[in-house]
Design a protein around this motif. Structure first.
Motif, PDB file in Angstrom:
ATOM      1  N   LEU A  55       0.811  -1.033  -0.169  1.00 49.33           N
ATOM      2  CA  LEU A  55      -0.059   0.052   0.154  1.00 49.33           C
ATOM      3  C   LEU A  55       0.517   0.978  -0.221  1.00 49.33           C
ATOM      4  O   LEU A  55       2.087   1.223   0.688  1.00 49.33           O
ATOM      5  CB  LEU A  55      -0.503   0.008   1.216  1.00 49.33           C
ATOM      6  N   THR A  61      -2.364   1.020   7.278  1.00 53.83           N
ATOM      7  CA  THR A  61      -2.713  -0.576   7.054  1.00 53.83           C
ATOM      8  C   THR A  61      -1.296  -0.803   6.519  1.00 53.83           C
ATOM      9  O   THR A  61      -0.613  -1.682   7.605  1.00 53.83           O
ATOM     10  CB  THR A  61      -3.811  -0.879   5.843  1.00 53.83           C
ATOM     11  N   ALA A  99      -7.312  -0.614  -0.655  1.00 53.98           N
ATOM     12  CA  ALA A  99      -7.890  -1.660  -0.780  1.00 53.98           C
ATOM     13  C   ALA A  99      -8.112  -2.627  -1.995  1.00 53.98           C
ATOM     14  O   ALA A  99      -7.881  -3.776  -2.871  1.00 53.98           O
ATOM     15  CB  ALA A  99      -8.386  -2.160   0.865  1.00 53.98           C
ATOM     16  N   LYS A 103      -6.658  -5.479  -3.790  1.00 57.86           N
ATOM     17  CA  LYS A 103      -7.174  -6.702  -4.265  1.00 57.86           C
ATOM     18  C   LYS A 103      -7.570  -7.096  -5.522  1.00 57.86           C
ATOM     19  O   LYS A 103      -6.734  -8.289  -6.013  1.00 57.86           O
ATOM     20  CB  LYS A 103      -8.898  -6.628  -3.610  1.00 57.86           C
ATOM     21  N   ILE A 116      -3.811  -6.340   3.391  1.00 60.43           N
ATOM     22  CA  ILE A 116      -5.358  -5.535   4.127  1.00 60.43           C
ATOM     23  C   ILE A 116      -5.975  -5.775   5.043  1.00 60.43           C
ATOM     24  O   ILE A 116      -5.362  -6.648   6.193  1.00 60.43           O
ATOM     25  CB  ILE A 116      -6.311  -5.444   2.612  1.00 60.43           C
ATOM     26  N   ASP A 120     -11.235  -6.048   4.719  1.00 60.52           N
ATOM     27  CA  ASP A 120     -11.932  -5.218   3.127  1.00 60.52           C
ATOM     28  C   ASP A 120     -11.785  -7.001   3.032  1.00 60.52           C
ATOM     29  O   ASP A 120     -12.167  -6.618   1.383  1.00 60.52           O
ATOM     30  CB  ASP A 120     -10.730  -4.459   2.634  1.00 60.52           C
TER      31      ASP A 120
END
Length: 131
Positions: A55, A61, A99, A103, A116, A120
């Motif tokens: 991220l 996160t 997130a 994904k 994540i 989520d």
């Protein structure tokens, strides 16, 4: 006053349930991963066939993940990757903004991993490690 306390109590409940904890995710075809293998992968020392996603910097996160899995703070991680790049030993993983983007990236590649918040996770990816 009673109404104000009720609103406050509800807002606390939302704050505590908003984050379920960080998890490492893989494509639905992926197998489980050990904590040691995850640490190696996210520090560029693991299986070279893996495509690792991070991220963006500043994402809470991301901070939680690295604190838990790699044992590095944001500043330590930045210094680590600066040294790796400078010495020609490696490059940091590709980054994604959210997130949802994580994904999508992981779901589209059977060799991809990322992380994540567990809240989520949906059917497009699989939890491969719960640190």
């Amino acid at each position: 006053m009673k109404k104000l306390l009720s609103v406050f109590a509800l807002s606390l409940g939302v704050a505590f349930t908003a984050s379920a904890g960080v998890v490492v995710i893989g494509n639905n075809a992926a197998g489980d991963m050990s904590m040691s293998d995850a640490k190696k992968a996210f520090l560029g020392k693991g299986d070279n066939s893996l495509v690792v996603y991070e991220l963006d910097e500043g994402n809470p996160t991301r901070s939680e993940f690295h604190s838990t899995v790699t044992g590095k703070s944001d500043a330590q991680l930045k210094a680590f990757w600066s040294k790796q790049v400078f010495t020609g030993k490696g490059n940091p993983p590709a980054t994604v903004a959210s997130a949802a983007a994580m994904k999508a990236a992981v779901a589209s590649n059977p060799n991809a991993i990322g992380y994540i918040d567990e809240a989520d996770v949906d059917g497009t990816v699989k939890i491969i490690l719960k640190p």
